[in-house]
Design an enzyme around this catalytic site. Structure first.
Site, PDB file in Angstrom:
ATOM      1  N   LYS A   1       0.852  -1.193   0.000  1.00  0.00           N
ATOM      2  CA  LYS A   1       0.000   0.000   0.000  1.00  0.00           C
ATOM      3  C   LYS A   1       0.886   1.241   0.000  1.00  0.00           C
ATOM      4  O   LYS A   1       2.064   1.210   0.383  1.00  0.00           O
ATOM      5  CB  LYS A   1      -0.938   0.025   1.210  1.00  0.00           C
ATOM      6  CG  LYS A   1      -0.245   0.136   2.585  1.00  0.00           C
ATOM      7  CD  LYS A   1       0.117   1.553   3.011  1.00  0.00           C
ATOM      8  CE  LYS A   1       0.912   1.589   4.316  1.00  0.00           C
ATOM      9  NZ  LYS A   1       1.528   2.902   4.578  1.00  0.00           N
TER      10      LYS A   1
ATOM     11  N   ASP B   1      -2.133  -1.821  10.663  1.00  0.00           N
ATOM     12  CA  ASP B   1      -2.384  -1.779   9.212  1.00  0.00           C
ATOM     13  C   ASP B   1      -3.052  -3.048   8.689  1.00  0.00           C
ATOM     14  O   ASP B   1      -3.492  -3.079   7.536  1.00  0.00           O
ATOM     15  CB  ASP B   1      -1.068  -1.582   8.435  1.00  0.00           C
ATOM     16  CG  ASP B   1      -0.558  -0.152   8.485  1.00  0.00           C
ATOM     17  OD1 ASP B   1      -1.338   0.751   8.857  1.00  0.00           O
ATOM     18  OD2 ASP B   1       0.622   0.069   8.156  1.00  0.00           O
TER      19      ASP B   1
END
Length: 280
Positions: free
Chosen positions: A8, A133
């Protein structure tokens, strides 16, 4: 069975407060990109075994894949074990959630492998025990992440945009970056609401020109090379450039593949971890 664990980037990262337990409260727009590790996952009768193509990756309980697999087996009282072969492509300690994505993919793989009826939301709750995350990495795509990262709201996809990604020759400790951050000295916050609208309107130029990461200045103080990489990307034709997460990876968005290719070639002559990729 083979599974992809995607990296990401942050389109924005804001720190809006701090909890009593010293965890920072965040407001971030996260974006999945087409750079991924591959996890080959096979059931076995007992134990968790890990192999990896990179020698610096721990193969024991320090590995987030191991932690995720053990957590899943213990939570659902499963007998048996699992073998993992990790093909590591995402740089580590880079601000790209490589470890978190591997953990998230492990939970998704275990659900499929053991045919357990559990929702993504339940997996996200499990994932939060491993890292902040991980819930985002389970859901993927484009998302607003709040709290310590566990509140994930998916946004309309910001797909297909070209970016060049450079990871300098050092890693950064997320913990140390947050420790060094003085939230009373953040003078310029991202316009998260404006960026959400731009993302949902697929407005690459607005996003590129208004991206903001409040951790950037903290990491920049120790590693001025980040500023140099950003400036070179802009000179190479990037619409905007920013550090991802706590760093040190830097990316730039391009609307021209030829310019992106030239930028890639320049950085590839200086660094090992350089990629042309896209948002997905």
């Amino acid at each position: 069975m083979f599974f992809r664990a995607y990296a990401k980037i942050n389109i924005s990262l804001d720190v809006v407060g701090k909890r009593e337990d010293d965890y920072h409260l965040l407001e971030m727009i996260m974006q999945r990109i087409e750079l991924y590790d591959i996890l080959e996952v096979t059931k076995n009768k007992t134990g968790i075994n890990i192999k990896c193509n990179k020698s610096y990756v721990p193969l024991d309980e320090r590995n987030l894949v191991y932690k995720a697999a053990k957590l899943f087996l213990d939570t659902y009282n499963l007998k048996g074990g699992v073998d993992f072969n990790i093909i590591k492509n995402i740089p580590v300690s880079a601000g790209l959630a490589g470890g978190s994505s591997d953990a998230a993919t492990t939970l998704l793989a275990m659900r499929e492998l053991y045919n357990i009826d559990v929702s993504d939301d339940e997996l996200c709750k499990l994932g939060l025990k491993i890292g902040a995350d991980v819930p985002y990495c389970i859901k993927g795509g484009t998302a607003l992440c709040e709290g310590i990262g566990e509140k994930v709201t998916n946004l309309k996809g910001f797909k297909g945009h070209i970016l060049v990604l450079v990871k300098p020759k050092f890693g950064v400790s997320t913990k140390e970056v947050y420790k060094s951050l003085d939230i009373n000295k953040i003078y310029r916050h991202p316009n998260t609401e404006g960026l959400i609208k731009a993302v949902e309107n697929n407005d690459l130029r607005y996003v590129s020109e208004n991206m903001r990461n409040v951790l950037e200045n903290v990491t920049l103080k120790k590693h001025t090379i980040i500023k140099e990489i950003k400036e070179k990307m802009i000179r190479s034709g990037a619409l905007g450039s920013m550090m991802s997460g706590s760093g040190p990876s830097v990316f730039g968005f391009f609307d021209d593949m030829l310019k992106a290719q030239r930028c890639y070639e320049y950085f590839k002559s200086k660094y090992n971890d350089v990629y042309i990729t896209r948002t997905i």
